[in-house]
Design a protein around this motif. Structure first.
Motif, mmCIF file in Angstrom:
data_model
loop_
_atom_site.group_PDB
_atom_site.id
_atom_site.type_symbol
_atom_site.label_atom_id
_atom_site.label_comp_id
_atom_site.label_asym_id
_atom_site.label_seq_id
_atom_site.Cartn_x
_atom_site.Cartn_y
_atom_site.Cartn_z
ATOM 1 N N LEU A 166 0.075 0.022 9.948
ATOM 2 C CA LEU A 166 1.830 0.295 9.288
ATOM 3 C C LEU A 166 2.164 -1.874 9.646
ATOM 4 O O LEU A 166 3.263 -1.812 8.942
ATOM 5 N N ASP A 173 4.436 -7.061 3.096
ATOM 6 C CA ASP A 173 4.794 -7.354 2.123
ATOM 7 C C ASP A 173 5.813 -8.933 2.729
ATOM 8 O O ASP A 173 7.264 -8.459 2.287
ATOM 9 N N PHE B 81 -4.482 1.998 2.378
ATOM 10 C CA PHE B 81 -5.004 2.138 3.645
ATOM 11 C C PHE B 81 -5.655 3.571 3.721
ATOM 12 O O PHE B 81 -5.373 4.122 3.365
ATOM 13 N N ALA B 85 -1.146 4.890 6.054
ATOM 14 C CA ALA B 85 -0.422 3.459 7.168
ATOM 15 C C ALA B 85 1.444 4.306 6.995
ATOM 16 O O ALA B 85 2.074 3.248 5.891
ATOM 17 N N LEU B 86 2.005 5.563 5.992
ATOM 18 C CA LEU B 86 3.136 5.527 5.990
ATOM 19 C C LEU B 86 3.792 5.208 6.822
ATOM 20 O O LEU B 86 3.747 6.081 8.228
ATOM 21 N N TYR B 87 5.383 4.550 6.963
ATOM 22 C CA TYR B 87 6.297 4.718 8.241
ATOM 23 C C TYR B 87 6.697 5.483 8.173
ATOM 24 O O TYR B 87 6.998 6.648 7.315
ATOM 25 N N TYR B 98 10.613 0.145 0.372
ATOM 26 C CA TYR B 98 11.095 -0.727 1.555
ATOM 27 C C TYR B 98 10.618 -1.869 0.748
ATOM 28 O O TYR B 98 11.379 -3.089 1.506
ATOM 29 N N GLY B 99 9.188 -2.655 0.291
ATOM 30 C CA GLY B 99 8.071 -3.862 -0.036
ATOM 31 C C GLY B 99 9.653 -4.293 -0.678
ATOM 32 O O GLY B 99 9.776 -5.469 -0.700
ATOM 33 N N ARG B 139 0.784 12.911 0.501
ATOM 34 C CA ARG B 139 0.364 11.516 1.358
ATOM 35 C C ARG B 139 -0.378 10.488 0.700
ATOM 36 O O ARG B 139 -0.426 9.344 0.792
ATOM 37 N N ARG B 146 2.987 3.497 -3.143
ATOM 38 C CA ARG B 146 3.939 1.907 -2.639
ATOM 39 C C ARG B 146 4.082 0.719 -2.959
ATOM 40 O O ARG B 146 3.901 -0.128 -2.942
ATOM 41 N N LYS B 150 4.713 -2.447 -6.055
ATOM 42 C CA LYS B 150 4.183 -4.089 -5.689
ATOM 43 C C LYS B 150 4.285 -4.550 -6.902
ATOM 44 O O LYS B 150 4.752 -5.994 -7.393
#
Lengths: 274, 377
Positions: A166, A173, B81, B85-87, B98-99, B139, B146, B150
């Motif tokens: 995480l 980012d 990943f 690795a999701l928040y 978010y990024g 997921r 995600r 980018k």
């Protein structure tokens, strides 16, 4: 099925007994705080007052500056809690996410201070506070409380359970440590922070020995010191008034607990990382 | 030039070298798969590209610039990943954008990127859910989304499909291809699954024990293995490797021998190589109940059902040889005659395990391309 039923009933009986044992003193204190002293001596186990009265509370408010005393207790507990939670969070973040020389040793030394008994540091701390001219001041009570490694330990443990990926996503980012702390780590360790905060607050609120050493004038007293005035030999024991003081002392931590209850339970139920 | 170039890159933790002297180039816009068994250094290699691991020695160039000391956030990479690795405290939508919000993109731009990725990866309707309320496949798609929004030059994937079941993998692979078709990023993909590598890669970089074993197209990795490790790692069941002490053009196992044809004899003679290993894939062995004029005789030890075929494990003078058969009429204890297809055999130097190459007659278009794309190790 039959066996299950028996097991269930047995457990319920045990739970109920536990709850009664835990809750009874509180109910008893509340009942007694509204009972005149003579009644209390005659009917020791009567929980519901025969002749309800506010006499005990009035005595307390007459003999002591109750608002000032409550404020003292509140300031000490709040300052210590906020400061300790903040520094513990920052220290834990550094211990978990920064690589630096001597990290393990430093962490070990910090954690080992948890095991030093209060009595060992009492005299040196007293001398320091005295040299600083903080005797008989709330700051003299607050200062030694601030150095406490237990929060660092607990928050570090909680942070370690966050998958490192995480944080790596955040690094990809181009997030700085400030953003990572605020947006990612803080929300994920919030249950731990809340529990630690409540624990700090309540233990500081209930603190007796240290304030008794530092605080001299009644003006500067905290609630636990006020309480002992009514159950010690010097003031003469007036235990219904003492019960009234107990009830007032209980109210704020209780409200705090009720407010944050869901977070405290959340500490034990939250995983949901994966 | 969105290429990634390794120059004598090494990585060690204390005294343990996990990546030893990597030298290769990942071409702009290609799908390169880093393949290898666990602990071979493939993930470490990927993480060095991402900047999540320091490079102990050597240089890494991306876009022609040396990247050794450039922080992750400035490398223009997106990464998926293995555990996604999701928040956990953010909704699907918050996770995806978010990024972008951090990069202070225009609201309109963020919204349009979000919309297109939600449609592309079929995430409509899930925007406001938390990761814990999603299935594994969902997921995984959020993690892909995600990374996709980018629009980075480099797209890195660390075993992205290994937590999915077989069916979901196939559809997820299609989605990955779709993303790649659309944005043509330079994709580096780590896996230990050779099927994934074969179906998805433009080129495969096979790693073992911190070293690059072979870097080539899937076809060549399969048909022209550069060494014994490659031959055995790629293909199920693995390639049979037999010792070939007699180098007079015969493969001799105990009392039996097989004569190599002229083409191979000539090839060996040109190489002047002495001790050789003989390799043949199970699918390139002919089985029969009657003897071949130039073949071996063995005894069936056991049979494995592969669904569409059967792996027949045979005893050949105390050595085990496996062949694939479409017939199920083989039984334990049967005498079986078998013959390797001469144009499908592989010969390796015994000392080094390296391939001695292939006779001219067998070389085709693929092999000619190979000379350009292949990096010899």
């Amino acid at each position: 099925m039959k066996i299950n039923r028996t097991v269930e009933i047995t457990w319920h009986v045990i739970f109920m007994a536990t709850v009664i044992v835990l809750v009874f003193p509180i109910i008893y204190a509340v009942g007694m705080s509204f009972t005149p002293l003579e009644d209390a001596y005659n009917n020791v186990l009567n929980i519901i007052p025969l002749h309800p009265t506010l006499e005990n509370y009035i005595t307390f408010f007459d003999t002591l500056p109750v608002v000032k005393v409550t404020m003292n207790t509140f300031i000490i507990a709040s300052v210590a809690t906020v400061f300790k939670v903040l520094t513990s969070f920052l220290a834990a973040y550094a211990f978990v996410y920064f690589q630096f020389k001597g990290k393990e040793v430093l962490y070990f030394l910090l954690i080992s201070t948890i095991f030093i008994p209060f009595t060992v540091t009492m005299i040196p701390n007293y001398l320091i506070v005295s040299d600083l001219g903080l005797l008989d001041s709330v700051w003299g009570v607050i200062l030694p409380q601030l150095a406490d490694a237990i929060g660092i330990f607990l928050i570090t443990q909680s942070m370690r359970s966050i998958p490192i990926s995480l944080i790596e996503v955040a690094r990809l980012d181009n997030l700085g440590h400030g953003r990572i702390m605020k947006d990612i780590v803080l929300p994920l360790v919030r249950p731990a922070i809340t529990s630690v905060g409540i624990w700090f607050f309540i233990s500081s609120w209930n603190e007796f020995v240290w304030p008794v050493l530092i605080l001299k004038t009644t003006e500067n007293y905290t609630l636990p010191l006020a309480l002992q005035m009514y159950i010690s030999s010097e003031g003469g024991t007036n235990f219904t008034v003492a019960m009234a003081v107990s009830v007032i002392t209980m109210i704020i931590p209780l409200l705090l607990y009720l407010t944050f209850q869901k977070y405290i339970i959340g500490t034990f139920t939250s995983s949901g990382i994966k | 030039m969105k290429e990634i170039k390794f120059e004598h890159v090494k990585k060690s933790y204390g005294d343990t070298e996990v990546v030893k002297d990597l030298n290769f180039t990942i071409k702009e816009g290609e799908r390169l798969i880093l393949l290898g068994p666990s602990g071979c250094g493939k993930s470490t290699t990927l993480r060095m590209i991402a900047g999540l691991e320091d490079i102990t020695e050597g240089s890494l160039y991306m876009n022609g610039k040396k990247m050794n000391d450039v922080p992750s956030g400035k490398r223009n990479v997106a990464m998926v990943f293995q555990n996604y690795a999701l928040y956990p405290h953010m909704t699907v939508k918050q996770n995806i954008i978010y990024g972008l919000r951090v990069r202070k993109l225009f609201k309109k731009d963020i919204q349009s990127r979000l919309d297109s990725v939600l449609d592309m990866l079929q995430l409509r309707g899930l925007e406001d859910r938390l990761p814990k309320d999603l299935s594994g496949g969902q997921r995984q798609r959020v993690a892909l989304a995600r990374a996709t929004v980018k629009r980075s030059d480099f797209f890195l994937l660390d075993e992205p499909l290994s937590n999915l079941d077989a069916q979901l993998r196939v559809s997820a692979r299609k989605e990955l291809l779709k993303i790649h078709e659309m944005f043509k990023q330079t994709m580096v993909y780590v896996t230990h699954d050779q099927i994934e590598a074969m179906t998805f890669a433009d080129r495969i970089a096979l790693m073992y024990d911190g070293e690059l074993q072979m870097l080539d197209t899937p076809t060549n990795v399969y048909h022209r293995p550069a060494n014994v490790f490659t031959a055995k790692f790629i293909g199920t069941p693995p390639t049979n490797i037999l010792e070939m002490d007699d180098h007079n053009g015969f493969v001799t196992i105990g009392e039996q021998s097989l004569e190599l044809n002229d083409m191979w004899r000539k090839h060996i003679a040109e190489r002047k190589t002495q001790n050789l290993l003989f390799g043949i894939r199970p699918e390139h062995i002919e089985l029969s109940t009657t003897p071949f004029s130039n073949g071996f005789q063995g005894k069936v030890k056991y049979i494995e059902n592969q669904g569409n075929s059967y792996s027949v494990y045979m005893d050949l003078e105390g050595k085990e040889v496996v062949a694939l058969s479409e017939n199920k009429h083989w039984h334990k204890g049967d005498i079986v005659y078998f013959r390797p297809m001469m144009e499908r055999i592989h010969l390796f130097e015994k000392e080094t395990g390296d391939s001695i190459g292939y006779p001219e007659e067998l070389l085709d278009e693929n092999d000619k391309n190979k000379e350009e794309s292949r990096v010899l190790v």
